[in-house]
Motif scaffolding. Structure first.
Motif, PDB file in Angstrom:
ATOM      1  N   GLY A  88     -27.882 -30.257 -11.379  1.00 28.16           N
ATOM      2  CA  GLY A  88     -28.890 -29.624 -12.194  1.00 28.16           C
ATOM      3  C   GLY A  88     -30.396 -29.140 -11.690  1.00 28.16           C
ATOM      4  N   GLU A  89     -30.439 -29.717 -10.768  1.00 28.42           N
ATOM      5  CA  GLU A  89     -31.971 -30.391 -10.299  1.00 28.42           C
ATOM      6  C   GLU A  89     -31.888 -29.161  -8.891  1.00 28.42           C
ATOM      7  N   ASP A  90     -31.075 -29.248  -8.195  1.00 33.61           N
ATOM      8  CA  ASP A  90     -31.481 -28.525  -6.622  1.00 33.61           C
ATOM      9  C   ASP A  90     -30.672 -27.173  -6.746  1.00 33.61           C
ATOM     10  N   TYR A  91     -31.436 -26.492  -5.716  1.00 33.83           N
ATOM     11  CA  TYR A  91     -31.217 -25.037  -5.370  1.00 33.83           C
ATOM     12  C   TYR A  91     -31.521 -24.589  -4.678  1.00 33.83           C
ATOM     13  N   ILE A  92     -30.251 -23.927  -3.617  1.00 34.47           N
ATOM     14  CA  ILE A  92     -29.652 -22.952  -2.521  1.00 34.47           C
ATOM     15  C   ILE A  92     -29.395 -21.901  -2.579  1.00 34.47           C
ATOM     16  N   LEU A  93     -30.092 -20.983  -1.844  1.00 36.12           N
ATOM     17  CA  LEU A  93     -29.980 -19.222  -2.427  1.00 36.12           C
ATOM     18  C   LEU A  93     -29.331 -19.242  -0.794  1.00 36.12           C
ATOM     19  N   ILE A  94     -28.530 -18.514  -0.940  1.00 36.81           N
ATOM     20  CA  ILE A  94     -27.651 -17.845  -0.020  1.00 36.81           C
ATOM     21  C   ILE A  94     -27.651 -16.384   0.226  1.00 36.81           C
ATOM     22  N   VAL A  95     -28.031 -15.877   1.337  1.00 37.58           N
ATOM     23  CA  VAL A  95     -29.079 -14.427   0.861  1.00 37.58           C
ATOM     24  C   VAL A  95     -28.301 -13.491   2.713  1.00 37.58           C
ATOM     25  N   ASP A  96     -27.134 -12.837   2.114  1.00 35.58           N
ATOM     26  CA  ASP A  96     -26.005 -11.883   3.005  1.00 35.58           C
ATOM     27  C   ASP A  96     -26.899 -10.738   3.130  1.00 35.58           C
ATOM     28  N   LEU A  97     -27.250 -11.257   5.054  1.00 35.05           N
ATOM     29  CA  LEU A  97     -28.583  -9.740   5.622  1.00 35.05           C
ATOM     30  C   LEU A  97     -27.536  -9.338   6.295  1.00 35.05           C
ATOM     31  N   GLY A  98     -26.027  -8.482   6.188  1.00 32.49           N
ATOM     32  CA  GLY A  98     -25.319  -7.977   6.735  1.00 32.49           C
ATOM     33  C   GLY A  98     -25.346  -6.522   5.896  1.00 32.49           C
ATOM     34  N   ASP A  99     -23.966  -6.048   6.102  1.00 28.07           N
ATOM     35  CA  ASP A  99     -24.562  -4.428   5.149  1.00 28.07           C
ATOM     36  C   ASP A  99     -25.671  -4.328   3.896  1.00 28.07           C
ATOM     37  N   PRO A 100     -25.832  -3.392   4.226  1.00 27.15           N
ATOM     38  CA  PRO A 100     -26.971  -3.641   2.372  1.00 27.15           C
ATOM     39  C   PRO A 100     -26.035  -2.608   1.292  1.00 27.15           C
ATOM     40  N   THR A 131     -22.932  -4.067   0.975  1.00 23.23           N
ATOM     41  CA  THR A 131     -22.534  -5.310   0.315  1.00 23.23           C
ATOM     42  C   THR A 131     -22.460  -5.830  -1.158  1.00 23.23           C
ATOM     43  N   PRO A 132     -22.331  -5.759  -2.219  1.00 20.05           N
ATOM     44  CA  PRO A 132     -21.870  -5.710  -4.087  1.00 20.05           C
ATOM     45  C   PRO A 132     -22.898  -7.627  -3.619  1.00 20.05           C
ATOM     46  N   ASN A 133     -23.504  -7.910  -4.193  1.00 22.59           N
ATOM     47  CA  ASN A 133     -23.963  -9.422  -4.939  1.00 22.59           C
ATOM     48  C   ASN A 133     -23.831 -10.024  -3.138  1.00 22.59           C
ATOM     49  N   ARG A 134     -24.720  -9.598  -2.825  1.00 19.23           N
ATOM     50  CA  ARG A 134     -25.558  -9.966  -1.311  1.00 19.23           C
ATOM     51  C   ARG A 134     -26.641 -11.691  -1.674  1.00 19.23           C
ATOM     52  N   PHE A 135     -26.658 -11.728  -3.159  1.00 16.21           N
ATOM     53  CA  PHE A 135     -27.897 -13.276  -3.096  1.00 16.21           C
ATOM     54  C   PHE A 135     -26.147 -14.527  -4.106  1.00 16.21           C
ATOM     55  N   GLU A 136     -26.403 -14.824  -3.332  1.00 19.28           N
ATOM     56  CA  GLU A 136     -25.569 -16.349  -4.614  1.00 19.28           C
ATOM     57  C   GLU A 136     -26.582 -17.877  -4.391  1.00 19.28           C
ATOM     58  N   VAL A 137     -26.584 -18.037  -5.148  1.00 15.08           N
ATOM     59  CA  VAL A 137     -26.924 -19.837  -5.934  1.00 15.08           C
ATOM     60  C   VAL A 137     -25.444 -20.730  -6.626  1.00 15.08           C
ATOM     61  N   LEU A 138     -26.248 -22.064  -5.175  1.00 10.30           N
ATOM     62  CA  LEU A 138     -25.464 -23.469  -5.625  1.00 10.30           C
ATOM     63  C   LEU A 138     -26.683 -23.979  -6.207  1.00 10.30           C
ATOM     64  N   GLY A 139     -26.122 -24.928  -7.457  1.00 11.39           N
ATOM     65  CA  GLY A 139     -26.617 -25.253  -8.039  1.00 11.39           C
ATOM     66  C   GLY A 139     -27.558 -24.753  -9.110  1.00 11.39           C
ATOM     67  N   ARG A 140     -29.096 -25.260  -9.067  1.00  9.26           N
ATOM     68  CA  ARG A 140     -29.743 -24.480 -10.286  1.00  9.26           C
ATOM     69  C   ARG A 140     -30.185 -22.941 -10.700  1.00  9.26           C
ATOM     70  N   HIS A 141     -30.020 -22.531 -10.855  1.00  9.06           N
ATOM     71  CA  HIS A 141     -30.191 -21.441 -11.249  1.00  9.06           C
ATOM     72  C   HIS A 141     -31.336 -20.871 -11.993  1.00  9.06           C
TER      73      HIS A 141
END
Length: 88
Positions: A53-65, A67-77
């Motif tokens: 509920g408080e923290d935020y982690i952004l995962i970005v796939d820098l591979g093939d442009p 690729t769908p869903n290249r951005f993923e969030v863990l925690g607070r959106h």
């Protein structure tokens, strides 16, 4: 991967975990070259550490442009800009 962790103890634990998987590019930004299995393990480990509920982690796939869903969030959106996410 980039993160914003609100608690110092969790911040240190996330940083230590990230250092075991990738290279620090900036204070809270890491570059990681991960297999799918490694990414799944890291995702699990981080979810065990953070406060969803408080923290935020952004995962970005820098591979093939294409690729769908290249951005993923863990925690607070956070809302994306109306034009969608952009990496600068």
């Amino acid at each position: 991967m980039a993160y914003d962790i609100s608690d110092d103890r969790r911040l240190r634990r996330v940083a230590a975990k990230m250092e075991s998987y990738g290279d620090r590019a900036q204070y809270s930004v890491f570059l990681c070259d991960l297999s799918r299995a490694d990414l799944a393990d890291l995702r699990h480990d981080l979810c065990e550490i953070i406060d969803q509920g408080e923290d935020y982690i952004l995962i970005v796939d820098l591979g093939d442009p294409a690729t769908p869903n290249r951005f993923e969030v863990l925690g607070r959106h956070r809302p994306w800009p109306a034009t969608g996410p952009t990496v600068l």
